[in-house]
Enzyme design. Structure first.
Site, short mmCIF file in Angstrom:
data_model
loop_
_atom_site.label_atom_id
_atom_site.label_comp_id
_atom_site.label_asym_id
_atom_site.label_seq_id
_atom_site.Cartn_x
_atom_site.Cartn_y
_atom_site.Cartn_z
N HIS A 48 -4.12 -10.82 6.26
CA HIS A 48 -5.59 -10.57 6.05
C HIS A 48 -6.25 -9.38 6.96
CE1 HIS A 48 -9.34 -10.29 3.31
NE2 HIS A 48 -9.70 -11.15 3.35
N HIS B 42 0.59 -4.24 0.83
CA HIS B 42 -0.62 -4.23 -0.33
C HIS B 42 -0.42 -5.42 -1.53
CE1 HIS B 42 -4.73 -4.86 -1.78
NE2 HIS B 42 -4.86 -4.70 -0.30
N ASP C 30 -5.96 -1.26 7.57
CA ASP C 30 -5.96 -1.71 8.78
C ASP C 30 -4.69 -1.22 9.68
OD1 ASP C 30 -7.18 -4.77 8.68
OD2 ASP C 30 -5.93 -5.41 7.79
N ARG D 212 -11.75 -23.97 -10.13
CA ARG D 212 -11.19 -25.21 -9.88
C ARG D 212 -9.95 -24.99 -10.87
NH1 ARG D 212 -6.94 -28.79 -11.25
NH2 ARG D 212 -7.70 -31.02 -10.36
N ILE E 101 5.49 -6.01 9.06
CA ILE E 101 5.27 -4.96 9.98
C ILE E 101 4.19 -5.06 9.44
CG2 ILE E 101 5.74 -2.85 10.63
CD1 ILE E 101 7.86 -4.17 10.41
N ARG F 73 -17.33 -7.02 6.43
CA ARG F 73 -17.67 -7.78 4.76
C ARG F 73 -18.08 -9.05 5.05
NH1 ARG F 73 -12.69 -7.89 2.82
NH2 ARG F 73 -13.00 -5.93 2.30
N GLY G 163 -0.25 -4.43 8.72
CA GLY G 163 -0.08 -3.28 8.63
C GLY G 163 -0.02 -2.05 7.36
N PHE G 164 0.92 -2.59 6.70
CA PHE G 164 1.51 -1.99 5.29
C PHE G 164 1.50 -3.10 5.05
CE2 PHE G 164 2.47 0.50 9.35
CZ PHE G 164 2.85 1.54 9.17
N ARG H 111 -7.98 3.27 2.01
CA ARG H 111 -9.01 3.40 3.18
C ARG H 111 -8.22 4.43 4.02
NH1 ARG H 111 -9.65 -2.75 2.36
NH2 ARG H 111 -7.84 -2.20 1.76
C1 LIG Z 1 -7.57 -6.13 4.72
C2 LIG Z 1 -6.49 -6.41 3.72
O1 LIG Z 1 -5.84 -7.38 3.95
S1 LIG Z 1 -4.63 -5.21 4.10
C3 LIG Z 1 -3.71 -6.92 3.91
C4 LIG Z 1 -3.00 -6.53 5.73
N1 LIG Z 1 -2.02 -8.09 5.75
C5 LIG Z 1 -1.06 -7.11 6.69
O2 LIG Z 1 -0.96 -6.00 6.89
C6 LIG Z 1 0.47 -8.11 6.46
C7 LIG Z 1 1.43 -7.50 6.13
N2 LIG Z 1 1.98 -7.09 5.06
C8 LIG Z 1 1.71 -8.47 3.86
O3 LIG Z 1 2.48 -9.14 4.90
C9 LIG Z 1 1.93 -8.06 2.41
O4 LIG Z 1 1.94 -6.39 2.11
C10 LIG Z 1 0.90 -8.49 1.64
C11 LIG Z 1 0.32 -10.14 2.38
C12 LIG Z 1 -0.45 -7.45 2.22
C13 LIG Z 1 1.15 -8.24 0.27
O5 LIG Z 1 1.93 -9.44 0.34
P1 LIG Z 1 2.45 -8.74 -1.59
O6 LIG Z 1 1.60 -8.91 -2.44
O7 LIG Z 1 2.97 -10.79 -1.69
O8 LIG Z 1 3.29 -8.61 -0.81
P2 LIG Z 1 4.95 -7.34 -2.34
O9 LIG Z 1 4.45 -8.87 -3.19
O10 LIG Z 1 3.77 -6.46 -2.62
O11 LIG Z 1 5.47 -7.35 -1.82
C14 LIG Z 1 6.96 -6.58 -2.20
C15 LIG Z 1 8.00 -6.86 -0.94
O12 LIG Z 1 7.57 -6.30 0.41
C16 LIG Z 1 7.69 -6.54 1.44
N3 LIG Z 1 6.52 -6.36 2.11
C17 LIG Z 1 5.69 -6.87 1.86
N4 LIG Z 1 5.26 -6.10 3.02
C18 LIG Z 1 5.71 -5.95 4.13
C19 LIG Z 1 5.24 -5.49 5.33
N5 LIG Z 1 3.90 -5.05 5.91
N6 LIG Z 1 6.77 -5.21 5.52
C20 LIG Z 1 7.97 -5.65 5.39
N7 LIG Z 1 8.19 -5.69 4.44
C21 LIG Z 1 7.11 -6.03 3.51
C22 LIG Z 1 7.81 -8.02 0.90
O13 LIG Z 1 8.31 -8.95 2.31
C23 LIG Z 1 8.11 -8.46 0.24
O14 LIG Z 1 9.94 -8.59 -0.01
P3 LIG Z 1 10.64 -9.85 -1.54
O15 LIG Z 1 9.97 -9.03 -2.70
O16 LIG Z 1 11.42 -9.06 -0.52
O17 LIG Z 1 10.08 -10.94 -0.66
O1 LIG Z 2 -7.42 -6.73 -0.75
C1 LIG Z 2 -7.11 -7.54 -0.70
O2 LIG Z 2 -6.47 -8.47 -0.96
C2 LIG Z 2 -6.99 -7.25 0.76
C3 LIG Z 2 -7.69 -6.19 1.47
O3 LIG Z 2 -7.37 -4.90 1.90
C4 LIG Z 2 -9.10 -6.45 1.50
O4 LIG Z 2 -9.72 -6.78 1.60
O5 LIG Z 2 -9.26 -5.49 2.05
#
Ligand SMILES: CC(=O)SCCNC(=O)CCNC(=O)[C@H](O)C(C)(C)COP(=O)(O)OP(=O)(O)OC[C@H]1O[C@@H](n2cnc3c(N)ncnc32)[C@H](O)[C@@H]1OP(=O)(O)O
Ligand SMILES: O=C([O-])CC(=O)C(=O)O
Length: 373
Positions: free
Chosen positions: A220, A259, A310, A354, A254, A335, A256-257, A268
Site C-alpha cells: 500500500h 493496482h 507511488d 462484520r 515490483i 490521506r 510502485g506498479f 495520478r
Molecule cells: C497508493 C497505493 O497504495 S497504490 C499500490 C501500491 N503498491 C505497490 O505498488 C505494490 C506492488 N503492487 C502490488 O503488489 C499489486 O499490484 C497490488 C497490491 C497493488 C494489487 O494487488 P492485486 O489486486 O492482487 O493485483 P492483480 O490482481 O492485478 O495482479 C495480477 C497479477 O499481476 C501480478 N502483479 C501485480 N502487481 C505486480 C507487481 N507490482 N510486480 C509484479 N507482478 C505484479 C500479480 O502477482 C498477479 O500475478 P498472479 O496472477 O500470477 O498472481
Molecule cells: O486504492 C487502493 O487500493 C490503493 C491506492 O491507490 C490508494 O489508496 O491511493
C-alpha cells in the site's frame, strides 16, 4: 485480460456506499466529490481539497483564508507529545512515529464526543507535519525545532520544518500537488481499516492510528519508499531494464506498479510524472527520472503493468531533498483527510462492519484429556 470479480481480498465486491470518491469510473478515473483529480491538481490547493472532503464543498475565498488561518494556529505540539517523540530512536520507522504521535495526541486531546470530529481532524491535519519533523530533526540533527511557521500551505510548511528554510515556489507547488493526489481513494486498505474501526463507534484517533498501520505496508503506501530503494542504484536506462528483467525472472513484486482497481493506468501517475520531469531539469541530474521512465516502459512491455501513484513520487520526493524514509509519512499527512471524511460518513449511517467467513478448519471434535495428548 479482465480480472475475475470476487475471490481473495474482497476484490470486486462492494463493501458499502460512499459519496466521497470514485475510482476507475469516470473522467481520468479518479474523482473527489465529483471533481476530477487532474483538474483539482491543476486548479486548486490541498487545503481546498481538504475542505472539500471534510466539509462537503470547495470553500469560497473567505472560507479558505479562515481555514488556512485556523490550521496555521494549530501547528504547535504539547510538551508531553514532544517528550514522547524525543524518546523514539533515530532508527525507528517513521510510520511508527506517526502511529505513536497520533495515538499520543489521542490521549492528550481525546475526542470526547463525535460533535468534535471536525475540530479533532483539523488539529491532526495541522499537527502531523509537526510530529514527523519534530521527531526527525531531534533524532537526526539533535535540534528541538519550533513547529510553527508562517507558511500558508501544509506542503510548504512540511518542507520548511524539514529543511529549516522556506521552500522554493516550485517545491511548494509540487508538494501541494502531491498532497492533492494522495488525499482520497475510496475503499483502499487503510481507509477500510478506518471505517471498520469507526463502525464500532470508536474515537477518531483510534481510526486514524489503525489506518496508519495499514498504510505502512509495502503493498500500500509503503510502496513509494520501496520504489525509491529499487531505482536509487540504477546507473542508467540499460541497467534499469536489466535489473527489472532479473527481478521479473525471479518473480519478484515490483513496487510502485500495478493496482487493485485500475486496469491500464493510474490517473495520478501522469500528473506526478510531469512534476518529476520538471524537478529533474531543475535538479540538474535526470538519472532517476530517466531510469524511472525506462522501468515504466519495460513493465508495460513485459507485464502490461503500469506505474501507480507511488512510482514517480519516489524521484519527485528525492529531487526535493526528502529522505526516503519520510515518503510514506507524507502520504499520511494527506490521506488523513480521506480517512477522516470516511469516518464521518460511516458514523452518519452506521452499522458495525462484520462480514462472515468460509470455514476451512476441522470437523467438530471433542477435547482429549491433557495427559492423553
Ligand atoms: C497508493 C497505493 O497504495 S497504490 C499500490 C501500491 N503498491 C505497490 O505498488 C505494490 C506492488 N503492487 C502490488 O503488489 C499489486 O499490484 C497490488 C497490491 C497493488 C494489487 O494487488 P492485486 O489486486 O492482487 O493485483 P492483480 O490482481 O492485478 O495482479 C495480477 C497479477 O499481476 C501480478 N502483479 C501485480 N502487481 C505486480 C507487481 N507490482 N510486480 C509484479 N507482478 C505484479 C500479480 O502477482 C498477479 O500475478 P498472479 O496472477 O500470477 O498472481
Ligand atoms: O486504492 C487502493 O487500493 C490503493 C491506492 O491507490 C490508494 O489508496 O491511493
Amino acid at each position: 485480460m479482465t480480472k475475475p470479480i470476487g475471490g481473495a481480498g474482497l476484490r470486486g465486491q462492494s463493501a458499502g456506499e460512499t459519496a466521497l470518491c470514485t475510482v476507475g469510473k469516470s473522467g481520468s478515473g479518479l474523482t473527489y466529490r465529483g471533481y476530477d483529480v487532474a483538474e483539482l491538481a491543476e486548479k486548486v490547493t490541498f487545503e481546498e481539497v481538504a475542505y472539500l472532503l471534510l466539509k462537503g464543498e470547495l470553500p469560497n475565498e473567505a472560507q479558505l483564508i479562515a481555514y488556512r488561518t485556523k490550521l496555521k494556529s494549530m501547528r504547535g505540539l504539547p510538551q508531553a507529545l514532544k517528550t514522547v517523540l524525543e524518546q523514539i530512536p533515530a532508527d525507528a520507522h517513521p510510520m511508527d512515529v506517526m502511529r505513536t504521535g497520533c495515538s499520543m495526541l489521542g490521549n492528550l486531546e481525546t475526542e470526547a464526543d463525535f460533535a468534535e470530529q471536525g475540530e479533532k481532524t483539523d488539529r491532526l491535519l495541522a499537527a502531523f507535519p509537526s510530529i514527523i519533523c519534530y521527531w526527525y530533526r531531534y533524532s537526526h540533527d539533535g535540534v528541538r525545532i519550533h513547529t510553527e511557521t508562517e507558511d500558508e500551505q501544509i506542503g510548504a510548511h512540511f518542507l520548511h520544518l524539514l529543511h529549516d528554510k522556506a521552500p522554493s515556489e516550485l517545491h511548494a507547488k509540487v508538494m501541494d500537488v502531491s498532497l492533492i493526489l494522495y488525499a482520497e481513494h475510496e475503499f483502499n486498505a487503510s481507509t477500510f481499516t478506518a471505517r471498520v474501526c469507526a463502525s464500532t463507534l470508536s474515537d477518531l484517533h483510534s481510526c486514524v492510528t489503525g489506518a496508519i498501520g495499514s498504510l505502512r505496508g509495502p503493498l500500500h503506501g509503503g510502496a513509494n519508499e520501496a520504489a525509491m530503494e529499487l531505482i536509487q542504484d540504477m546507473k542508467d536506462e540499460a541497467d534499469a531494464v536489466a535489473t527489472l528483467k532479473q527481478k521479473l525472472a525471479n518473480k519478484d513484486k515490483i513496487m510502485g506498479f500495478g493496482h487493485a482497481i485500475y486496469r491500464e493506468s493510474d490517473p495520478r501517475n501522469v500528473v506526478i510524472k510531469g512534476w518529476s520531469e520538471k524537478l529533474a531539469a531543475e535538479y540538474g541530474d535526470d538519472r532517476l527520472y530517466k531510469v524511472s521512465v525506462a522501468c515504466e516502459t519495460l513493465m508495460w512491455e513485459e507485464k502490461k503493468l503500469f506505474c501507480n501513484a507511488d512510482f514517480f513520487h519516489a524521484s519527485t520526493y528525492h529531487y526535493m531533498g526528502i529522505p526516503t524514509k519520510l515518503f510514506t509519512p507524507i502520504f499520511v499527512c494527506s490521506r488523513l483527510t480521506g480517512w477522516a471524511a470516511h469516518v464521518f460518513e460511516q458514523r452518519a449511517n452506521n452499522r458495525i462492519i462484520r462480514p462472515s467467513a468460509d470455514y476451512t478448519g476441522p470437523e467438530p471434535r471433542t477435547v482429549t484429556a491433557l495427559q492423553e495428548r
